[in-house]
Design a protein around this motif. Structure first.
Motif, PDB file in Angstrom:
ATOM      1  N   TYR A 152       0.859  -1.325  -0.051  1.00 60.18           N
ATOM      2  CA  TYR A 152      -0.049  -0.039  -0.044  1.00 60.18           C
ATOM      3  C   TYR A 152       0.791   1.158   0.006  1.00 60.18           C
ATOM      4  O   TYR A 152       1.983   1.176   0.380  1.00 60.18           O
ATOM      5  CB  TYR A 152      -0.958   0.087   1.227  1.00 60.18           C
ATOM      6  N   PHE A 153       0.184   2.434  -0.379  1.00 61.68           N
ATOM      7  CA  PHE A 153       1.069   3.620  -0.305  1.00 61.68           C
ATOM      8  C   PHE A 153      -0.118   4.739  -0.001  1.00 61.68           C
ATOM      9  O   PHE A 153      -1.238   4.517  -0.242  1.00 61.68           O
ATOM     10  CB  PHE A 153       1.633   3.999  -1.550  1.00 61.68           C
ATOM     11  N   TYR A 193      -3.841   3.725  -0.795  1.00 62.26           N
ATOM     12  CA  TYR A 193      -3.809   2.844  -2.130  1.00 62.26           C
ATOM     13  C   TYR A 193      -3.201   1.672  -2.153  1.00 62.26           C
ATOM     14  O   TYR A 193      -1.985   1.441  -1.789  1.00 62.26           O
ATOM     15  CB  TYR A 193      -3.499   3.968  -3.488  1.00 62.26           C
ATOM     16  N   GLU A 194      -3.822   0.848  -3.121  1.00 57.87           N
ATOM     17  CA  GLU A 194      -3.287  -0.554  -3.296  1.00 57.87           C
ATOM     18  C   GLU A 194      -2.084  -0.325  -4.255  1.00 57.87           C
ATOM     19  O   GLU A 194      -2.508   0.315  -5.406  1.00 57.87           O
ATOM     20  CB  GLU A 194      -4.091  -1.344  -3.720  1.00 57.87           C
ATOM     21  N   LYS A 195      -0.725  -0.664  -3.893  1.00 61.58           N
ATOM     22  CA  LYS A 195       0.266  -0.657  -5.003  1.00 61.58           C
ATOM     23  C   LYS A 195       0.164  -1.128  -6.365  1.00 61.58           C
ATOM     24  O   LYS A 195       0.169  -0.301  -7.590  1.00 61.58           O
ATOM     25  CB  LYS A 195       1.552  -1.044  -4.344  1.00 61.58           C
ATOM     26  N   GLU A 196      -0.391  -2.365  -6.507  1.00 64.68           N
ATOM     27  CA  GLU A 196      -0.469  -3.043  -7.783  1.00 64.68           C
ATOM     28  C   GLU A 196      -1.455  -2.344  -8.517  1.00 64.68           C
ATOM     29  O   GLU A 196      -1.116  -2.442  -9.749  1.00 64.68           O
ATOM     30  CB  GLU A 196      -0.791  -4.571  -7.062  1.00 64.68           C
ATOM     31  N   GLY A 198      -3.230   0.372  -8.163  1.00 64.11           N
ATOM     32  CA  GLY A 198      -3.275   2.054  -7.836  1.00 64.11           C
ATOM     33  C   GLY A 198      -4.548   2.422  -7.335  1.00 64.11           C
ATOM     34  O   GLY A 198      -4.974   3.668  -7.494  1.00 64.11           O
TER      35      GLY A 198
END
Length: 293
Positions: A152-153, A193-196, A198
């Motif tokens: 996540y970010f 946000y989920e990194k994979e 976005g």
């Protein structure tokens, strides 16, 4: 016969700033009024042509007791420092209640005045909610350690997410989509946000009352502590960027939200309750406001 006071507008920004300073008294007892004024002073600074916003007092006298009424679109907030009834009741009775209002973050003493007024004027009250207030001082919030989970970010929420946030907001109502858009545009906010992919999966906004609000985690990402992450991140951002304490109103039955704020060392303001409710239009139905205004 005694002269009935007249509702008058406060239009000078300098007066509004001086009024705001009055609400620093006995901090944090009057912080709600302070943050309402602070929010709209910031909004007017960012958008000098902000529409449908009015501040009122009685007989141009906001100095003696900090009495003010704030109306933005269908949103209504009111306060005075003494929490005495007479002048506040006189002022409120002169408002045009015919289109209805969402009455927000009203202290329990003011709420008693408001409920009696609604009874006296024959207003149709709907969807009342009782909440409790948590507060975290700025210094503690600045020291919060934000640990974003793997995968996540953190970033700001974007306008494209307004529909999703509004759809899942427990306090949504006709006209609230525009409010969410304004909160995203003008106020501090945090999205996770989920990194994979976005994709946005958790978020928290700062409401126009200064309270943290619309704290939400998508069902597919729950039970991972993500609500705690975004609540911590937005608290630290407010403390760092605005140099302000952080407040949150929580439904008295929402034990999960209470646990989140208690884990972050928010302090419950004991024996104080705040209310919000809807006043329906006199013609019946729900509050109706143009979606783009």
């Amino acid at each position: 016969m005694a002269t009935v006071g007249q509702l008058t507008r406060i239009t000078d920004v300098a007066n509004l700033k001086d009024l705001q300073i009055l609400y620093l008294k006995d901090w944090p007892s009057n912080c709600v009024g302070y943050f309402w004024l602070d929010n709209y002073l910031r909004w007017m600074d960012q958008n000098p042509t902000l529409k449908h916003l009015n501040f009122y007092t009685l007989d141009n006298d906001w100095r003696s007791d900090g009495l003010f009424i704030l109306v933005h679109r269908y949103q209504l907030f009111f306060s005075n420092l003494s929490k005495q009834k007479t002048d506040l009741e006189v002022a409120l009775k002169q408002l045009d209640w015919s289109r209805g209002f969402k009455v927000s973050a009203i202290h329990e003493i003011h709420h008693k005045i408001y409920k009696q007024l609604a009874l006296d004027l024959g207003l149709n009250m709907d969807r009342e909610m009782n909440t409790i207030m948590y507060i975290l001082n700025r210094e503690e919030a600045e020291r919060l350690q934000i640990q974003c989970p793997d995968g996540y970010f953190l970033d700001k929420v974007r306008l494209e997410h307004a529909d999703l946030i509004n759809d899942l907001w427990s306090a949504r109502h006709p006209g609230s989509l525009k409010l969410i858009q304004m909160l995203i545009t003008y106020n501090t906010n945090v999205g996770l946000y989920e990194k994979e992919l976005g994709s946005l999966c958790a978020w928290c906004l700062r409401l126009q009352s200064g309270f943290l609000g619309a704290l939400e985690v998508l069902p597919t990402h729950q039970r991972r502590g993500l609500g705690l992450v975004v609540a911590a991140a937005i608290s630290k951002a407010i403390a760092t960027d605005l140099q302000q304490d952080i407040t949150a109103l929580v439904n008295i039955n929402n034990s999960a939200a209470c646990r989140v704020f208690e884990k972050l060392n928010f302090r419950l303001i004991q024996d104080e309750h705040y209310y919000w409710s809807m006043i329906k239009p006199a013609a019946g139905g729900q509050i109706s406001w143009p979606c783009d205004e």
